[in-house]
Write an enzyme that holds these catalytic residues in place. Structure first.
Site, PDB file in Angstrom:
ATOM      1  N   GLU A  72       0.903  -0.988   0.008  1.00  0.00           N
ATOM      2  CA  GLU A  72      -0.127   0.068  -0.033  1.00  0.00           C
ATOM      3  C   GLU A  72       0.821   1.173  -0.156  1.00  0.00           C
ATOM      4  O   GLU A  72       0.795   2.113   1.070  1.00  0.00           O
ATOM      5  CB  GLU A  72      -0.889   0.060   1.244  1.00  0.00           C
ATOM      6  N   GLU A  81      -5.257  -8.664   0.799  1.00  0.00           N
ATOM      7  CA  GLU A  81      -5.924  -8.191   2.022  1.00  0.00           C
ATOM      8  C   GLU A  81      -7.360  -7.890   1.739  1.00  0.00           C
ATOM      9  O   GLU A  81      -7.818  -7.394   0.823  1.00  0.00           O
ATOM     10  CB  GLU A  81      -5.413  -6.796   2.504  1.00  0.00           C
TER      11      GLU A  81
HETATM   12  O1  IFM Z   1      -4.248  -3.152   8.857  1.00  0.00           O
HETATM   13  C1  IFM Z   1      -4.140  -2.479   7.563  1.00  0.00           C
HETATM   14  C2  IFM Z   1      -2.951  -3.094   6.949  1.00  0.00           C
HETATM   15  O2  IFM Z   1      -1.885  -2.783   7.509  1.00  0.00           O
HETATM   16  C3  IFM Z   1      -2.955  -2.587   5.570  1.00  0.00           C
HETATM   17  N1  IFM Z   1      -4.079  -2.613   4.827  1.00  0.00           N
HETATM   18  C4  IFM Z   1      -5.356  -2.063   5.511  1.00  0.00           C
HETATM   19  C5  IFM Z   1      -5.332  -2.895   6.805  1.00  0.00           C
HETATM   20  C6  IFM Z   1      -6.599  -2.563   7.849  1.00  0.00           C
HETATM   21  O3  IFM Z   1      -6.679  -1.177   7.861  1.00  0.00           O
END
Ligand code: IFM
Length: 454
Positions: free
Chosen positions: A163, A355
């Site tokens: 990210e 994710e």
């Molecule tokens: O916890 C975070 C993760 O570190 C990165 N993506 C989003 C998740 C939830 O906010």
């Protein structure tokens, strides 16, 4: 409909969010240690100092993964744990930790998927200019080499950066994440360019030195737009909006993904940024655009658009009373259908959802269980939408639930729980939630259990 036979089902975490502080075990500080010291930066002044103490309890955690039937585990490596000053001296104990973790995973039949950078940037390198310093790309490449030399005989799946929208955008523009800077657009774009260069150089190191043939991707925020209907006009509007520039922010899928996958910055983004254009030197775009094996994307929510009277995308407000997570993110399962589809169409790489998950306020009930029906319903809806993407022709390869266990949610401290496994931070007791067992069934049936019996 069904998921592909060789589909990968996993769960994900990140070093700073679960391990406990690197500097307590011979490592160095990261910008998150610095940020957590800042008054009012993090909810209740919490930090990742102890977190889930995974550094000491990794064996128990791997045993849980096995019990839950995970096929793969996505974890990140703490750069300052391995290189306390970010470059130079190696903390052998830190490297050994990841060595043992990988061995334990393989012994449990869980495939390791390693992310090289998930936000815990070395503090000492921040003091040398951090991502604003063009050398950051070489620092990252040197760090990557050390990891690859040590782990690539057993780790085959790699992601470079997690990210970048967040660690650059939230970290350097809005300042709500570490290092907490609020820079002008020109500097933000500069830092972003160096992060892209770091990605490219990291891939070069992986390709040149990995002992086992690597599968390489990265894991940006999968920001996309959902069409209001399946009409041609709405789908086209959503596609356009997905890759349109995002004003003075870098929360933009084309800005981040066109360079690595297409070898250029988007023209409309460059036009919008004007004087704040990235400091591209000859050869930079070739360095950034290394061949990748998959397109990782982290997807939780997206906005809906329709085609306006002029055919241009028109955002629709969330319906009144829409279901929301504890973060107040709207529940939008179709994000997992349309995001993967638009990314597949534009970049032509197999999609891995690196994710996706729900944050909730889960607790241990009097009966000793953790009952989280909302998470089960959320995951079921999103996974059905992802399966739908495959029916639309998208090459989908894997799905990682965020997160394996409750953990430090950055500026939100410990107030939100994303885990399949509940963590009691006072006792470090782990309790699998109902959703963990539900997910085990999904994995065992390769998604068939998502569908109600006929
Ligand atoms: O916890 C975070 C993760 O570190 C990165 N993506 C989003 C998740 C939830 O906010």
């Amino acid at each position: 409909m069904s998921f592909p036979q060789d589909f990968t089902w996993g769960a994900a975490t990140a070093s700073y969010q679960i391990e406990g502080a690197a500097y307590r075990a011979g490592g160095g500080e990261s910008v998150w240690d610095m940020f957590c010291r800042r008054p009012e930066a993090v909810f209740e002044h919490e930090s990742g100092e102890f977190s889930c103490d995974h550094y000491n309890r990794y064996q128990e955690d791997v045993a849980l993964m096995r019990e839950l039937g995970l096929q793969a585990y996505r974890f990140s490596i703490s750069w300052p744990r391995v290189l306390p000053e970010g470059v130079g001296r190696v903390n052998e104990a830190g490297l050994d930790f990841y060595d043992r973790l990988v061995d334990a995973l393989l012994a449990a039949n869980v495939t390791p998927w390693a992310t090289l950078f998930h936000w815990d940037f070395p503090y000492d390198l921040y003091c040398r200019g951090g991502w604003l310093n063009r050398d950051s790309a070489d620092w990252f490449a040197d760090y990557t080499k050390i990891i690859v030399d040590r782990l690539s005989d057993r780790v085959r799946h790699w992601m470079t950066l997690n990210e970048p929208q967040c660690f650059i955008g939230l970290g350097h523009q809005t300042g709500i994440h570490a290092p907490g800077d609020k820079l002008a657009l020109r500097e933000v774009v500069r830092a972003a360019h160096h992060a892209l260069l770091a990605h490219g150089k990291g891939v070069q190191v992986l390709r040149a030195h990995a002992k086992a043939a690597p599968q390489i991707g990265w894991a940006p925020v999968g920001a996309a737009r959902i069409p209001a209907t399946e009409s041609y006009a709405d789908v086209e509007a959503a596609r356009q909006a997905t890759f349109a520039p995002s004003g003075p922010s870098l929360w933009n899928s084309a800005w981040w993904n066109d360079p690595p996958f297409l070898g250029r910055y988007p023209e409309d983004g460059l036009a919008q940024f004007g004087d704040a254009a990235p400091p591209v030197r000859p050869g930079d775009m070739e360095t950034i655009a290394q061949p990748l094996d998959f397109f990782g994307c982290n997807i939780y929510q997206d906005m809906t658009v329709r085609a306006g009277a002029d055919g241009k995308p028109e955002p629709l407000p969330s319906p009144t009373g829409v279901a929301r997570t504890s973060f107040q993110w709207p529940v939008t399962p179709d994000a997992l259908r349309w995001g993967p589809r638009f990314f597949w169409e534009r970049y032509g790489k197999p999609i891995v959802v690196t994710e996706n998950g729900l944050c909730n306020n889960d607790w241990v009930a009097l009966d000793g269980g953790v009952h989280d029906p909302q998470r089960i319903d959320y995951l079921r809806r999103y996974l059905l939408a992802f399966e739908r993407a495959q029916a639309d022709g998208v090459d989908i390869r894997g799905y990682f639930q965020w997160s394996l266990m409750d953990n430090f949610e950055w500026a939100e401290g410990y107030k939100f729980r994303f885990g399949l496994v509940h963590v009691d931070y006072q006792t470090q007791k782990r309790t699998p939630k109902d959703s963990a067992y539900w997910y085990r069934d999904v994995i065992q049936s390769n998604g068939a259990s998502l569908h109600p019996p006929q």
